[in-house]
Design a protein around this motif. Structure first.
Motif, PDB file in Angstrom:
ATOM      1  N   GLY A  73      19.712 -30.386  -5.613  1.00  0.00           N
ATOM      2  CA  GLY A  73      20.476 -30.705  -4.665  1.00  0.00           C
ATOM      3  C   GLY A  73      21.618 -29.706  -4.462  1.00  0.00           C
ATOM      4  O   GLY A  73      20.927 -27.949  -5.081  1.00  0.00           O
ATOM      5  N   ALA A  74      22.461 -29.258  -3.626  1.00  0.00           N
ATOM      6  CA  ALA A  74      23.217 -28.164  -3.654  1.00  0.00           C
ATOM      7  C   ALA A  74      24.884 -28.006  -3.454  1.00  0.00           C
ATOM      8  O   ALA A  74      25.161 -29.488  -3.338  1.00  0.00           O
ATOM      9  CB  ALA A  74      22.724 -27.242  -2.063  1.00  0.00           C
ATOM     10  N   ASP A  75      26.131 -27.103  -3.692  1.00  0.00           N
ATOM     11  CA  ASP A  75      27.286 -28.037  -3.734  1.00  0.00           C
ATOM     12  C   ASP A  75      27.364 -27.705  -2.356  1.00  0.00           C
ATOM     13  O   ASP A  75      28.287 -28.805  -1.891  1.00  0.00           O
ATOM     14  CB  ASP A  75      27.779 -26.037  -4.089  1.00  0.00           C
ATOM     15  N   ARG A  76      27.091 -26.569  -1.408  1.00  0.00           N
ATOM     16  CA  ARG A  76      27.230 -27.439   0.224  1.00  0.00           C
ATOM     17  C   ARG A  76      25.516 -28.061   0.744  1.00  0.00           C
ATOM     18  O   ARG A  76      24.437 -26.190   1.076  1.00  0.00           O
ATOM     19  CB  ARG A  76      27.267 -26.511   1.359  1.00  0.00           C
ATOM     20  N   PRO A  77      25.140 -29.140   1.100  1.00  0.00           N
ATOM     21  CA  PRO A  77      23.792 -29.182   2.243  1.00  0.00           C
ATOM     22  C   PRO A  77      23.753 -28.886   3.855  1.00  0.00           C
ATOM     23  O   PRO A  77      25.240 -28.474   3.835  1.00  0.00           O
ATOM     24  CB  PRO A  77      24.371 -30.545   1.502  1.00  0.00           C
ATOM     25  N   ALA A  78      22.604 -28.597   3.633  1.00  0.00           N
ATOM     26  CA  ALA A  78      22.960 -28.043   5.420  1.00  0.00           C
ATOM     27  C   ALA A  78      23.468 -28.999   6.079  1.00  0.00           C
ATOM     28  O   ALA A  78      24.732 -27.964   7.007  1.00  0.00           O
ATOM     29  CB  ALA A  78      21.259 -28.613   5.948  1.00  0.00           C
ATOM     30  N   ASP A  79      23.969 -30.370   6.060  1.00  0.00           N
ATOM     31  CA  ASP A  79      24.231 -30.487   6.874  1.00  0.00           C
ATOM     32  C   ASP A  79      26.444 -30.887   7.489  1.00  0.00           C
ATOM     33  O   ASP A  79      26.718 -31.615   7.199  1.00  0.00           O
ATOM     34  CB  ASP A  79      24.645 -32.216   6.937  1.00  0.00           C
ATOM     35  N   TRP A  80      26.593 -30.044   5.748  1.00  0.00           N
ATOM     36  CA  TRP A  80      28.014 -30.045   4.941  1.00  0.00           C
ATOM     37  C   TRP A  80      28.903 -29.986   6.494  1.00  0.00           C
ATOM     38  O   TRP A  80      29.837 -30.288   6.000  1.00  0.00           O
ATOM     39  CB  TRP A  80      27.933 -28.391   4.370  1.00  0.00           C
ATOM     40  N   GLU A  81      28.589 -29.123   7.117  1.00  0.00           N
ATOM     41  CA  GLU A  81      30.385 -28.034   8.223  1.00  0.00           C
ATOM     42  C   GLU A  81      30.119 -29.070   9.032  1.00  0.00           C
ATOM     43  O   GLU A  81      31.212 -30.103   9.899  1.00  0.00           O
ATOM     44  CB  GLU A  81      29.702 -27.053   8.495  1.00  0.00           C
ATOM     45  N   ARG A  82      28.403 -29.720   9.708  1.00  0.00           N
ATOM     46  CA  ARG A  82      28.433 -31.036  10.418  1.00  0.00           C
ATOM     47  C   ARG A  82      29.030 -32.168  10.038  1.00  0.00           C
ATOM     48  O   ARG A  82      29.588 -32.636  10.775  1.00  0.00           O
ATOM     49  CB  ARG A  82      27.119 -31.028  11.479  1.00  0.00           C
ATOM     50  N   LEU A  83      28.992 -32.493   9.350  1.00  0.00           N
ATOM     51  CA  LEU A  83      29.652 -33.425   8.624  1.00  0.00           C
ATOM     52  C   LEU A  83      31.128 -34.180   8.557  1.00  0.00           C
ATOM     53  O   LEU A  83      31.673 -34.616   8.980  1.00  0.00           O
ATOM     54  CB  LEU A  83      29.215 -33.992   7.142  1.00  0.00           C
ATOM     55  N   THR A  84      31.591 -32.892   7.777  1.00  0.00           N
ATOM     56  CA  THR A  84      33.395 -32.760   7.547  1.00  0.00           C
ATOM     57  C   THR A  84      33.374 -32.304   9.226  1.00  0.00           C
ATOM     58  O   THR A  84      34.816 -32.804   8.546  1.00  0.00           O
ATOM     59  CB  THR A  84      33.284 -31.051   6.974  1.00  0.00           C
ATOM     60  N   THR A  85      33.079 -31.565  10.011  1.00  0.00           N
ATOM     61  CA  THR A  85      34.171 -31.814  11.123  1.00  0.00           C
ATOM     62  C   THR A  85      34.085 -32.988  11.867  1.00  0.00           C
ATOM     63  O   THR A  85      34.684 -33.508  12.343  1.00  0.00           O
ATOM     64  CB  THR A  85      33.346 -30.112  11.603  1.00  0.00           C
ATOM     65  N   ALA A  86      32.844 -33.459  11.727  1.00  0.00           N
ATOM     66  CA  ALA A  86      32.461 -34.836  12.191  1.00  0.00           C
ATOM     67  C   ALA A  86      33.439 -36.370  11.197  1.00  0.00           C
ATOM     68  O   ALA A  86      33.768 -37.017  12.879  1.00  0.00           O
ATOM     69  CB  ALA A  86      30.806 -35.365  12.600  1.00  0.00           C
ATOM     70  N   ASN A  87      33.376 -36.316  10.298  1.00  0.00           N
ATOM     71  CA  ASN A  87      34.503 -37.010   9.814  1.00  0.00           C
ATOM     72  C   ASN A  87      36.019 -36.490   9.396  1.00  0.00           C
ATOM     73  O   ASN A  87      35.775 -36.317   7.469  1.00  0.00           O
ATOM     74  CB  ASN A  87      33.861 -37.738   8.814  1.00  0.00           C
ATOM     75  N   PRO A  88      36.934 -36.137   9.714  1.00  0.00           N
ATOM     76  CA  PRO A  88      38.494 -36.080   9.186  1.00  0.00           C
ATOM     77  C   PRO A  88      38.044 -36.599   7.667  1.00  0.00           C
ATOM     78  O   PRO A  88      39.127 -36.275   7.400  1.00  0.00           O
ATOM     79  CB  PRO A  88      39.005 -35.758  10.210  1.00  0.00           C
ATOM     80  N   HIS A  89      38.096 -37.972   8.188  1.00  0.00           N
ATOM     81  CA  HIS A  89      38.441 -38.577   7.033  1.00  0.00           C
ATOM     82  C   HIS A  89      37.623 -37.869   5.424  1.00  0.00           C
ATOM     83  O   HIS A  89      38.378 -39.252   4.989  1.00  0.00           O
ATOM     84  CB  HIS A  89      38.438 -40.257   7.495  1.00  0.00           C
ATOM     85  N   MET A  90      36.612 -37.448   5.804  1.00  0.00           N
ATOM     86  CA  MET A  90      36.177 -36.946   4.945  1.00  0.00           C
ATOM     87  C   MET A  90      36.597 -36.233   3.752  1.00  0.00           C
ATOM     88  O   MET A  90      37.391 -34.773   5.060  1.00  0.00           O
ATOM     89  CB  MET A  90      34.502 -36.475   5.163  1.00  0.00           C
ATOM     90  N   ARG A  91      37.016 -35.891   2.813  1.00  0.00           N
ATOM     91  CA  ARG A  91      38.052 -35.074   2.232  1.00  0.00           C
ATOM     92  C   ARG A  91      37.027 -34.157   1.474  1.00  0.00           C
ATOM     93  O   ARG A  91      37.970 -33.574   0.758  1.00  0.00           O
ATOM     94  CB  ARG A  91      39.316 -35.971   1.055  1.00  0.00           C
ATOM     95  N   PHE A  92      35.937 -34.380   0.932  1.00  0.00           N
ATOM     96  CA  PHE A  92      35.019 -34.131  -0.021  1.00  0.00           C
ATOM     97  C   PHE A  92      33.584 -34.230   0.303  1.00  0.00           C
ATOM     98  O   PHE A  92      33.203 -35.382   0.458  1.00  0.00           O
ATOM     99  CB  PHE A  92      35.594 -34.259  -1.610  1.00  0.00           C
TER     100      PHE A  92
END
Length: 542
Positions: free
Chosen positions: A471-490
């Motif tokens: 795995g990785a600390d920041r997977p390839a879709d990290w920015e996309r998913l965290t932006t699309a889901n503001p209720h995702m805190r981590f």
């Protein structure tokens, strides 16, 4: 107000269950009984093996305890001198096993002792439900067969039902694909100061494991060829548990802490839904497989007698209390669910996925859960379950897709539960989740489209023990998913586990991760920590 028993979604669920019962009640029933060996204890194994004749260590799979109660402890082991062989190196005879429970690891202050029988019908598994114990106490236990002693296990009882407990510390784990890497996280988990561990599913995987153990890349051993195909039969599943439970790090974690287990899909087959398999096989054939998988699961987990399966059916959802501090409602989101909409996968939501008749839990389990919340007097109401509960868009644009296998594919079912949270007045609602091989932290919103709307609870998603490899600390879709889901805190993609300390005033979650699982021995670090205040849901970084 409309009775829950007469809603369209519950009628549809009841009809689906009726179809499965009809299927298993005819010719398939005889096949099931034959295929999964359903005679009562002692019928096929009338003869008894003198345990003194055992010439090899029968405790290769270690010991375990589970489902803590205030007045009893459930202890488990399975005799398997040769766990990688069919039959585990034992004849089809009964074996008498002695057990001890003590206040100390040296067994100078014994509390209880007795005998139990390892039956061949249950693959020589042993479970002992020890009654009459004191609440909120640590105990040590071990088994003896002939001259062989098992490792010492440590367990503890739950606080008394209405006791005011100061703090409870739990861990949540999931997804341990043997072929994807070492169970290093379990070695660290064994050293944590915990009251209980919740396993949220995918305890094993049905996929083939090659002779080198896949990503483990063994150079000092060769695994038998019978592991190198997908599990289908009862013998397949039993052998696969023998492989997994022989892992020393998993054995260490089970010996250190009581486990509360629930399954997801891979304990049987990827992404199955009720009696509908992933692949195009007749329902009767899949139910034979499911019966085999459920039976092997019960044989190899620290579960009490009410969880013993009958053919392809097994009641796994159940409720545990830890004083007045916490109520745990353990769910089964595989056995009763509607089929995934739009053929499964990530899809644009629409009328099929949003049909109010669709259910994730089935009618009876949903009613049991909502009734339990209404009767709860606990500070924290926690739901250990399998798949992501919060909404999880894959992009910010209007053509976003959602996972049809997660609660996003069953939004009406999810909404009924969130409505139940509000109706019951639950001030501190928490969901524990596995499945996705990543660590997430979510605020559960009343209106997913409005980040400022009321927060109804929190969701803590444990990453995998090994599935997904390093795995990785920041997977390839990290920015996309965290932006699309503001209720995702981590969001973190490393392997590991999460610990949660529940207290009277707040809960704290610590996400623990290891840098690698494709090589053994990686250290553990804390990736992030969050708190949520009692009476004020919402996660705040520490």
């Amino acid at each position: 107000m409309t009775s829950a028993a007469h809603t369209p979604e519950l009628r549809a669920a009841a009809a689906h269950i009726g179809r499965r019962r009809l299927l298993t009640g005819t010719a398939a029933a005889a096949a099931l009984a034959f295929a999964v060996q359903l005679p009562a204890e002692g019928v096929a194994g009338a003869a008894e093996l003198d345990a003194r004749r055992l010439t090899e260590d029968p405790f290769t799979l270690g010991v375990a305890s589970g489902d803590p109660r205030p007045d009893s402890a459930l202890l488990w082991t399975r005799l398997a001198p040769r766990p990688y062989e069919p039959g585990s190196g034992l004849p089809r005879t009964r074996v008498t096993v002695r057990w001890e429970l003590a206040h100390d690891a040296a067994f100078r202050r014994t509390v209880r002792r007795g005998e139990a029988t390892a039956h061949p019908e249950f693959d020589h598994s042993v479970r002992v439900d020890v009654p009459g114990l004191a609440p909120d106490r640590v105990y040590y236990y071990r088994f003896r067969a002939g001259t062989w002693l098992s490792p010492v296990g440590r367990t503890r009882t739950a606080p008394a039902r209405h006791a005011r407990t100061g703090e409870l510390k739990l861990a949540a784990v999931s997804c341990q694909a043997y072929h994807d890497g070492y169970f290093t996280a379990y070695r660290h988990l064994a050293d944590e100061d915990l009251d209980v561990v919740f396993h949220l599913g995918d305890y094993l995987y049905e996929y083939a494991v090659n002779s080198t153990g896949g990503a483990r890349n063994y150079t000092d051993r060769v695994l038998p060829a019978h592991y190198n195909h997908e599990t289908v039969t009862l013998e397949d599943y039993r052998l696969r548990y023998g492989l997994y439970k022989s892992d020393p790090d998993l054995r260490a974690a089970h010996a250190a802490h009581p486990f509360v287990v629930t399954w997801d899909d891979h304990e049987t087959e990827n992404n199955y839904a009720d009696d509908i398999p992933e692949n195009d096989v007749p329902p009767e054939e899949f139910l034979l497989r499911r019966a085999s998988a459920y039976r092997a699961y019960w044989e190899n987990q620290p579960l009490r007698a009410p969880q013993r399966p009958t053919g392809p059916d097994m009641r796994l959802h159940r409720r545990l209390h830890f004083g007045r501090l916490a109520q745990f409602d353990i769910l089964d989101t595989r056995q009763y669910r509607s089929d995934q909409a739009y053929g499964d996968g990530w899809r644009v939501p629409g009328p099929e996925s949003e049909d109010p008749a669709r259910t994730m839990t089935g009618a009876a389990q949903e009613r049991w859960l909502l009734d339990g919340w209404r009767a709860s007097d606990a500070t924290w109401n926690v739901v250990p379950q399998q798949v992501t509960f919060a909404r999880r868009r894959d992009r910010t644009t209007a053509d976003f897709k959602l996972s049809m296998d997660a609660w996003d594919g069953y939004p009406a079912s999810r909404q009924r539960l969130l409505d139940g949270v509000e109706a019951a007045g639950l001030a501190n609602f928490m969901v524990l989740t596995g499945d996705v091989h990543t660590a997430y932290a979510y605020d559960l919103k009343k209106d997913w489209d409005d980040p400022a709307s009321r927060t109804l609870g929190t969701e803590i998603v444990a990453t995998s023990i090994s599935s997904g490899k390093d795995g990785a600390d920041r997977p390839a879709d990290w920015e996309r998913l965290t932006t699309a889901n503001p209720h995702m805190r981590f969001y973190n993609g490393r392997r590991g586990y999460v610990t949660v300390a529940l207290g009277a005033r707040q809960a704290r979650a610590d996400f623990r991760s290891v840098a690698a699982v494709t090589v053994p021995g990686a250290p553990v670090t804390t990736s992030a920590s969050f708190v949520t205040e009692a009476g004020s849901p919402g996660l705040h970084p520490v």
